[in-house]
Design a protein around this motif. Structure first.
Motif, short mmCIF file in Angstrom:
data_model
loop_
_atom_site.label_atom_id
_atom_site.label_comp_id
_atom_site.label_asym_id
_atom_site.label_seq_id
_atom_site.Cartn_x
_atom_site.Cartn_y
_atom_site.Cartn_z
N PRO A 447 17.45 56.38 38.07
CA PRO A 447 18.41 56.59 37.44
C PRO A 447 19.37 57.43 38.15
O PRO A 447 20.52 57.41 37.80
N SER A 448 19.36 57.56 39.05
CA SER A 448 20.54 58.07 40.17
C SER A 448 21.14 57.03 40.34
O SER A 448 22.18 58.04 41.07
N ILE A 449 20.72 56.04 40.28
CA ILE A 449 22.12 55.58 41.61
C ILE A 449 22.84 53.93 39.32
O ILE A 449 21.98 53.58 38.63
N ARG A 450 23.83 54.30 39.87
CA ARG A 450 24.66 53.92 37.79
C ARG A 450 25.28 52.73 38.96
O ARG A 450 26.21 52.84 39.01
N LEU A 451 25.33 51.89 37.94
CA LEU A 451 26.52 50.62 37.62
C LEU A 451 26.70 50.58 36.98
O LEU A 451 26.61 50.71 35.74
N THR A 452 28.75 49.87 37.51
CA THR A 452 29.00 49.43 36.39
C THR A 452 29.78 47.70 36.27
O THR A 452 29.93 47.51 37.17
N TYR A 453 29.60 47.20 35.51
CA TYR A 453 29.49 46.02 35.41
C TYR A 453 30.57 45.57 34.14
O TYR A 453 30.04 45.30 33.12
N PRO A 454 32.31 45.48 34.32
CA PRO A 454 33.13 45.22 33.30
C PRO A 454 33.15 43.65 33.09
O PRO A 454 32.33 43.16 33.00
N SER A 455 33.82 43.46 32.17
CA SER A 455 34.13 41.71 31.75
C SER A 455 34.52 40.87 32.78
O SER A 455 35.42 41.97 33.33
N VAL A 456 34.17 40.00 32.71
CA VAL A 456 34.29 39.05 34.02
C VAL A 456 36.13 38.85 33.60
O VAL A 456 36.69 38.51 32.52
N GLU A 457 36.92 38.69 34.71
CA GLU A 457 38.34 38.76 34.46
C GLU A 457 38.56 36.73 34.48
O GLU A 457 37.75 36.31 35.59
N LYS A 458 40.10 36.06 33.69
CA LYS A 458 39.57 34.65 33.49
C LYS A 458 40.88 34.49 33.99
O LYS A 458 42.14 35.23 33.51
N LYS A 459 41.34 33.21 35.50
CA LYS A 459 42.66 32.61 35.10
C LYS A 459 42.53 31.57 34.52
O LYS A 459 41.82 30.77 35.42
N ALA A 460 43.22 30.60 33.93
CA ALA A 460 43.16 29.15 34.09
C ALA A 460 44.76 28.36 34.66
O ALA A 460 45.79 29.48 34.14
N SER A 461 45.01 27.79 35.39
CA SER A 461 46.18 26.79 35.56
C SER A 461 45.61 25.44 35.54
O SER A 461 45.18 25.22 35.42
N LYS A 462 47.04 24.41 35.50
CA LYS A 462 46.54 22.80 35.40
C LYS A 462 47.51 22.81 36.75
O LYS A 462 48.57 23.23 37.10
N SER A 463 47.22 21.90 37.15
CA SER A 463 47.70 20.38 38.53
C SER A 463 48.07 19.51 38.38
O SER A 463 47.02 19.05 37.67
N GLY A 464 48.24 19.10 39.37
CA GLY A 464 48.48 16.90 38.93
C GLY A 464 49.58 16.69 38.40
O GLY A 464 50.15 17.34 37.49
N PHE A 465 50.31 15.21 38.97
CA PHE A 465 51.91 15.10 38.15
C PHE A 465 50.99 13.99 37.34
O PHE A 465 50.81 13.66 36.02
N TYR A 466 50.35 13.09 37.62
CA TYR A 466 49.63 12.30 37.01
C TYR A 466 48.63 11.93 35.83
O TYR A 466 47.77 12.08 34.58
N SER A 467 47.35 12.76 36.81
CA SER A 467 45.78 12.97 36.25
C SER A 467 46.04 14.78 36.21
O SER A 467 45.55 15.18 37.46
N LYS A 468 46.05 14.95 34.95
CA LYS A 468 45.85 16.77 35.19
C LYS A 468 44.40 17.16 35.28
O LYS A 468 44.02 16.52 34.99
N THR A 469 44.76 18.42 36.39
CA THR A 469 43.52 19.08 36.48
C THR A 469 43.14 20.62 35.59
O THR A 469 44.20 21.09 35.94
N SER A 470 42.61 20.64 35.25
CA SER A 470 42.48 22.61 34.96
C SER A 470 41.26 22.72 35.96
O SER A 470 40.14 22.48 35.93
#
Length: 593
Positions: A447-470
């Motif tokens: 119990p002497s070692i304490r860990l913090t594990y917050p919620s994951v951060e997420k960023k989304a983007s799209k690229s491509g002219f003809y075939s869009k990639t997410s």
């Protein structure tokens, strides 16, 4: 002395022996699930042909395992074993009949005493001043008191006597029930034909295997966290139980780590043939496989030389009891019995797959089916302490020790009680461990070692002219806080990234920058263990499993698991980061994120 059948003029003498009353157990070899018992019988035989009937042997005795050895000027002509005819269970005895008669007499005496008391009370109640003079009233009262006191004392004595008689009746009935129970457990009789040219003293030794006897390994593991050298004390114990019907009183005990096999043979492989299945008209053709089950092994018949490593002149075996009795002939030696040896705590034998332990001194194990603990050895062992946490599942830190069995003892699989710095921590299991092997032992939580594990951060983007990639970028932060007054080393934190199961979805690990090997486990065209990535001072990252001695390099990272191995200073904090990105066609919906 020559071997041969006795002359027909000799009459057969019958010698009845009750096993538990006329013999002593001189050795017990205890296996897992069975035991081998050695019993010594000393008796006198007259000249001529004798039949020694040894009754009271256990019902759980394996007939095919019975062997007979002996010493003296005599010849064994045969050995048979069968169930002892069970006499009618005694429901009464002379003692019980006498006690019941006594109870009846005491009951009648109590009834008479109570009638006398009632009569005295009636008499006093009927006394009146019209029938007795006043001067005589005192003598009447005194007489009533004296006679009433005597009757009361007599009634109390009789009631106590009745209680005592009832108690004696209960004891006698329990004795009768116990006698029938013993007969039920010890219901086998061995008959040994012995021919003696001259009468005299001989010794017979019966060696037989019994079921319903077992031992298992248990452990106490005590860890001193303040000690650097040999911090683990492992107490190796045997939990012994038996319900064979025989009580093992003051016997030399040997513990065997391997169970002998009886009646096993090498299996056979039947031919494995392929043929074309011919279906009914109008259906398509397919291939089928024909193969019969492995044929059962033939029955093995054990002869004396095969069933025992102690091939002693003057021994006989009751083999093949299921197929009928078979006479075996051998002679007794005149040599005196070897003195009994009581080994100190040691390893009697050690092999690649088994070990034999001699328990020091003599030991008693009753036939009660209860566990009786015996210490085999106490070992001081080296261990490497480590801490592991999987914060995605829980943020607690688990403490464990990798213990090296630097001893000659083979550790069997068994339950263990784990103590850390004198305090009970948990129940664990010790696996099967050979000498010089390592094994892991969980030591509870830190119990002497304490860990913090917050919620994951997420960023989304799209690229491509003809075939869009997410593309989605995920960042997971982990904070480690050491509240101890000293630094900790080798803290392992395990996490993972998702794994794609579709060719349209690509998962890329950005941080930490670990190298993914080819399927053959090569790096730069060479078979090599991938080097860990240094994140900061005292912190490295690697694919989970890369630190194992027999790691499969080709599979590292395929399951997405990785870990950090950290050194955290006293009262210090450490920040870790895991970042990955998931790419897919914009028209595709990715599940599982």
């Amino acid at each position: 002395m020559t071997q041969g059948a006795p002359p027909p003029k000799f009459e057969v003498n019958t010698i009845d022996v009750v096993s538990v009353e006329s013999s002593k157990i001189t050795g017990v070899s205890l296996y897992s699930g069975r035991a081998e018992i050695t019993r010594l019988y000393a008796l006198s035989v007259p000249t001529g042909q004798n039949q020694v009937k040894i009754s009271g042997l256990p019902n759980v005795l394996d007939h095919s395992s019975l062997r007979v050895e002996g010493r003296g000027a005599a010849t064994i002509h045969g050995v048979t074993i069968a169930a002892t005819p069970v006499p009618p269970i005694a429901s009464t005895s002379d003692a019980l009949v006498a006690l019941e008669h006594k109870k009846e007499r005491v009951g009648k005496a109590i009834a008479r005493c109570r009638k006398s008391i009632a009569a005295l009370e009636t008499f006093v109640s009927s006394v009146s001043t019209e029938k007795i003079n006043v001067q005589d009233l005192g003598s009447v009262v005194n007489g009533y008191e004296a006679e009433g006191e005597k009757l009361d004392d007599k009634l109390l004595e009789l009631e106590q006597l009745l209680l005592d008689v009832d108690k004696d009746i209960t004891i006698e009935r329990a004795r009768l029930r116990g006698s029938s129970h013993r007969n039920h457990d010890l219901g086998q009789t061995a008959t040994i034909s012995v021919f003696a040219e001259t009468g005299g003293d001989i010794e017979l030794v019966l060696i037989y295997a019994v079921r319903r006897a077992n031992w298992s390994a248990t452990y106490d593991i005590r860890v001193d966290m303040q000690t650097k050298e040999k911090p683990v004390t492992l107490i190796y114990k045997a939990a012994i139980l038996q319900s064979t019907g025989e009580s093992w009183e003051d016997v030399p005990l040997t513990l065997e780590t391997v169970t002998p096999s009886f009646g096993t043979s090498l299996p056979e492989l039947t031919p494995w043939r392929l043929s074309v299945w011919k279906p009914p008209s109008g259906t398509r053709h397919t291939m089928s496989v024909e193969g019969g089950p492995v044929a059962a092994g033939t029955r093995v018949r054990y002869r004396l030389a095969a069933t025992t490593a102690r091939k002693v002149k003057g021994s006989s075996s009751a083999e093949g009891m299921d197929d009928g009795n078979e006479d075996l002939t051998s002679y007794f030696d005149m040599a005196a019995s070897a003195p009994m040896q009581h080994a100190e705590l040691n390893i009697a034998a050690q092999g690649a797959m088994s070990a034999t332990y001699q328990v020091p001194g003599l030991i008693s194990i009753p036939s009660d089916g209860q566990e009786h603990s015996v210490t085999i050895v106490q070992l001081q062992l080296d261990a490497t302490m480590s801490r592991v946490s999987i914060p995605r599942a829980e943020t607690r830190v688990h403490l464990k020790a990798k213990i090296k069995n630097a001893s000659e003892y083979t550790l069997l699989r068994g339950n263990a009680s784990v103590y850390v710095d004198g305090s009970f921590i948990s129940k664990s299991t010790v696996p099967a461990v050979s000498p010089q092997e390592n094994f892991d032992c969980p030591l509870g939580l830190d119990p002497s070692i304490r860990l913090t594990y917050p919620s994951v951060e997420k960023k989304a983007s799209k690229s491509g002219f003809y075939s869009k990639t997410s593309t989605q970028v995920f960042t997971q932060r982990i904070t480690v806080h050491n509240t101890r007054s000293d630094s900790i080393e080798d803290l392992k934190i395990v996490d993972h990234i998702p794994v794609s199961e579709d060719s349209q979805i690509t998962v890329k690990l950005n941080t930490p920058a670990l190298t993914v090997l080819t399927n053959t486990g090569t790096l730069g065209g060479k078979n090599a263990r991938p080097d860990p990535v240094k994140i900061a001072e005292g912190v490295i990252a690697q694919w989970d499993g890369a630190e194992e001695a027999e790691a499969d390099f080709g599979s590292l990272g395929k399951d997405g698991k990785l870990n950090w191995v950290c050194t955290v200073p006293a009262q210090g904090k450490l920040n870790l980061q895991l970042q990955w990105e998931v790419s897919s066609p914009a028209s595709v919906t990715v599940t599982g994120l």
